[in-house]
Design a protein around this motif. Structure first.
Motif, PDB file in Angstrom:
ATOM      1  N   ALA A 207      -5.030  -7.002  -0.473  1.00  0.00           N
ATOM      2  CA  ALA A 207      -4.308  -7.249   0.880  1.00  0.00           C
ATOM      3  C   ALA A 207      -3.363  -6.111   1.410  1.00  0.00           C
ATOM      4  O   ALA A 207      -3.288  -6.121   2.603  1.00  0.00           O
ATOM      5  CB  ALA A 207      -3.498  -8.448   0.703  1.00  0.00           C
ATOM      6  N   ASP A 208      -3.005  -5.215   0.610  1.00  0.00           N
ATOM      7  CA  ASP A 208      -2.245  -4.233   0.804  1.00  0.00           C
ATOM      8  C   ASP A 208      -2.666  -2.837   0.173  1.00  0.00           C
ATOM      9  O   ASP A 208      -3.022  -2.764  -0.952  1.00  0.00           O
ATOM     10  CB  ASP A 208      -0.799  -4.528   0.873  1.00  0.00           C
ATOM     11  N   ARG A 212      -6.705  -1.505   0.623  1.00  0.00           N
ATOM     12  CA  ARG A 212      -6.566  -2.565   1.375  1.00  0.00           C
ATOM     13  C   ARG A 212      -8.070  -2.749   2.014  1.00  0.00           C
ATOM     14  O   ARG A 212      -8.650  -2.120   2.224  1.00  0.00           O
ATOM     15  CB  ARG A 212      -5.579  -2.407   2.527  1.00  0.00           C
TER      16      ARG A 212
END
Length: 236
Positions: A207-208, A212
């Motif tokens: 997610a990051d 990502r």
């Protein structure tokens, strides 16, 4: 099923038994206020009606897909996607090879079920066989663009383990007869056998951070984590 408490406070986790007596529970998700899991041959909702910390009602949401008693016919995963619950089944084996039985429909001990992607309604029922041609799809999750991906294991017709982008109506390479030649959907990636992935697990979307939008995949045989970078090809 065990529940760990104290994790949010960075304390030593305390386990408490929530449910027992299950048959090969290999998928678990929190769905509409309750734990739901896959067992061998059943999707089950666990309910604690008296709120004592133990499940006391086991509600069958779906069952009845074809399955034999073969040791390798697992029911894997439980992934909410597109307002349905998705899970997979593996093929039977005999001595490491697909367990074909002459004279049976599809040559499997139980036909039209092993090696498949299935879905049910979130509230239960409406069982659908969505895709075929899987061998041991023990890791499934939502990945790039929120789509459904599964890692399948090397074996007959599969020279190495592979990451598949799942689609309803797809066929993913593990033939349903000894002489099968059905054309398969290509994998997203091959995991080099004996080097990176002999039994890859659930793909997890990052997610990051610097990775990502890519996916991490573990492996049951080797441990560790492999990073998968996927690009969508226009028109593909």
């Amino acid at each position: 099923v065990w529940i760990l408490s104290g994790l949010e406070k960075n304390e030593l986790a305390t386990p408490s038994l929530f449910a027992e007596g299950l048959g090969e529970p290999l998928g678990l998700a929190w769905i509409d206020g309750a734990l739901v899991l896959t067992q061998r041959g059943e999707i089950t909702r666990l309910v604690d009606t008296d709120r004592d910390g133990r499940a006391d009602r086991f509600q069958s949401l779906a069952s009845g897909w074809p399955q034999s008693a073969n040791y390798h016919e697992f029911t894997f995963n439980l992934v909410p996607w597109k307002d349905r619950l998705w899970f997979t089944t593996s093929v039977p084996l005999r001595g490491g090879l697909t367990n074909y039985m002459p004279g049976s429909d599809g040559d499997f001990t139980a036909s039209n079920g092993p090696g498949s992607l299935w879905s049910i309604a979130r509230a239960g029922g409406d069982l659908r066989r969505e895709a075929r041609g899987l061998r041991t799809p023990n890791g499934m999750g939502r990945g790039v663009d929120g789509e459904l991906f599964v890692c399948d294991n090397q074996g007959s017709w599969l020279p190495a383990s592979r990451l598949d982008h799942l689609k309803s109506g797809g066929f993913y390479g593990h033939q349903e007869t000894r002489t099968g030649t059905e054309r398969a959907e290509p994998p997203v990636v091959w995991f080099p056998h004996g080097e990176i992935g002999n039994s890859p697990s659930e793909p997890v979307l990052v997610a990051d951070g610097p990775h990502r939008g890519q996916m991490y995949v573990g492996d049951v045989t080797y441990g560790g984590v492999t990073r998968v970078f996927v690009e969508r090809i226009p028109g593909a």
